[in-house]
Design a protein around this motif. Structure first.
Motif, PDB file in Angstrom:
ATOM      1  N   ASP A   1       0.857  -1.178   0.000  1.00 47.10           N
ATOM      2  CA  ASP A   1       0.000   0.000   0.000  1.00 47.10           C
ATOM      3  C   ASP A   1       0.897   1.232   0.000  1.00 47.10           C
ATOM      4  O   ASP A   1       2.039   1.168   0.444  1.00 47.10           O
ATOM      5  N   PRO A   2       0.371   2.362  -0.483  1.00 47.46           N
ATOM      6  CA  PRO A   2       1.196   3.577  -0.440  1.00 47.46           C
ATOM      7  C   PRO A   2       1.732   3.796   0.970  1.00 47.46           C
ATOM      8  O   PRO A   2       1.018   3.639   1.950  1.00 47.46           O
ATOM      9  N   ILE A   3       2.999   4.120   1.044  1.00 48.32           N
ATOM     10  CA  ILE A   3       3.679   4.261   2.315  1.00 48.32           C
ATOM     11  C   ILE A   3       3.210   5.519   3.020  1.00 48.32           C
ATOM     12  O   ILE A   3       2.990   6.545   2.408  1.00 48.32           O
ATOM     13  N   SER A   4       3.086   5.419   4.330  1.00 50.52           N
ATOM     14  CA  SER A   4       2.803   6.601   5.127  1.00 50.52           C
ATOM     15  C   SER A   4       3.421   6.408   6.500  1.00 50.52           C
ATOM     16  O   SER A   4       3.797   5.309   6.881  1.00 50.52           O
ATOM     17  N   SER A   5       3.549   7.502   7.195  1.00 50.56           N
ATOM     18  CA  SER A   5       4.065   7.452   8.556  1.00 50.56           C
ATOM     19  C   SER A   5       3.161   8.342   9.401  1.00 50.56           C
ATOM     20  O   SER A   5       2.173   8.887   8.909  1.00 50.56           O
ATOM     21  N   ASP A   6       3.484   8.504  10.651  1.00 55.97           N
ATOM     22  CA  ASP A   6       2.722   9.399  11.523  1.00 55.97           C
ATOM     23  C   ASP A   6       3.160  10.847  11.347  1.00 55.97           C
ATOM     24  O   ASP A   6       2.613  11.736  11.986  1.00 55.97           O
ATOM     25  N   ASP A   7       4.139  11.077  10.509  1.00 53.73           N
ATOM     26  CA  ASP A   7       4.744  12.392  10.316  1.00 53.73           C
ATOM     27  C   ASP A   7       4.175  13.040   9.057  1.00 53.73           C
ATOM     28  O   ASP A   7       4.443  12.601   7.938  1.00 53.73           O
ATOM     29  N   GLU A   8       3.385  14.093   9.217  1.00 52.70           N
ATOM     30  CA  GLU A   8       2.722  14.726   8.076  1.00 52.70           C
ATOM     31  C   GLU A   8       3.710  15.309   7.064  1.00 52.70           C
ATOM     32  O   GLU A   8       3.468  15.238   5.859  1.00 52.70           O
ATOM     33  N   GLU A   9       4.801  15.894   7.539  1.00 54.86           N
ATOM     34  CA  GLU A   9       5.795  16.466   6.618  1.00 54.86           C
ATOM     35  C   GLU A   9       6.455  15.382   5.786  1.00 54.86           C
ATOM     36  O   GLU A   9       6.659  15.554   4.580  1.00 54.86           O
ATOM     37  N   ILE A  10       6.803  14.274   6.420  1.00 50.70           N
ATOM     38  CA  ILE A  10       7.412  13.158   5.696  1.00 50.70           C
ATOM     39  C   ILE A  10       6.405  12.566   4.722  1.00 50.70           C
ATOM     40  O   ILE A  10       6.745  12.250   3.581  1.00 50.70           O
TER      41      ILE A  10
END
Length: 161
Positions: A29-38
Motif C-alpha cells: 500500500d502507499p507508504i505513510s508514517s505518523d509524520d505529516e511532513e514526511i
C-alpha cells in the motif's frame, strides 16, 4: 548512522549495475508514517516519479547519480533501500539495490528488485551543481541542528540549495 549513509552514498555514485531476471514484484500500500511532513514529501516523490524516471533515461540529461529510495518487504519486515538503474517495466519498475539491507534476509546489495510506484519513498540525482529531489532528506535536514546539517551535507558532492 552517518557512516552507513556515507557508505550508501559512495556505493550509489559508483555502482554500475547488475541484474537478476527472476526479481519478484512485491507491491505494498502507499507508504505513510505518523509524520505529516514526511508523508507530504513521500507523496511528492511518488507524484513526480514518472518525471524522475524519464529524466534518468534521457541521454541528453546532464544529471548523474540517479537514485530512488524504495520500500522493500519480506513478509512483515520492510526496509527503505536506495536503488539505481531504474527501468520502467510492464507491471512497475526495476532497479539495482545500492546497499546491504540491515533487516531483509532475501535481498542483497547489487541485486535487481522489482517494485511499484506505491513503494517509492524518495528519489534524487545531481544536476547543475546541486541535488535535485531528496524530498524526505530535505525534511530531515530541516530538523537537524546547524552542526548536524553541516556534517550531513559534507557527504554530498553538491549543495542542497
Amino acid at each position: 548512522m552517518l557512516l552507513r549513509f556515507k557508505a550508501i552514498l559512495l556505493i550509489s555514485l559508483f555502482v554500475a549495475g547488475c541484474s537478476r531476471e527472476d526479481a519478484p514484484l512485491v507491491d505494498v500500500d502507499p507508504i505513510s508514517s505518523d509524520d505529516e511532513e514526511i508523508n507530504a514529501a513521500m507523496d511528492h516523490a511518488r507524484d513526480t516519479f514518472a518525471d524522475f524516471v524519464a529524466t534518468s533515461q534521457d541521454t541528453e540529461t546532464e544529471g548523474t547519480g540517479f537514485l530512488a529510495k524504495v520500500r522493500i518487504g519480506e513478509g512483515d519486515v520492510f526496509e527503505d533501500l536506495w536503488v539505481n538503474g531504474i527501468k520502467a517495466e510492464e507491471d512497475g519498475f526495476s532497479g539495482i539495490v545500492n546497499e546491504a539491507p540491515m533487516k531483509l534476509q532475501k535481498v542483497e546489495a547489487l541485486e535487481e528488485v522489482r517494485f511499484t510506484e506505491n513503494q517509492i519513498v524518495d528519489w534524487q540525482y545531481f544536476a547543475d551543481g546541486k541535488i535535485v529531489g531528496a524530498f524526505t532528506t530535505r525534511v530531515e535536514r530541516g530538523r537537524m541542528t546547524e552542526e548536524e546539517r553541516t556534517e550531513h551535507d559534507e557527504l554530498y558532492p553538491f549543495p542542497f540549495d
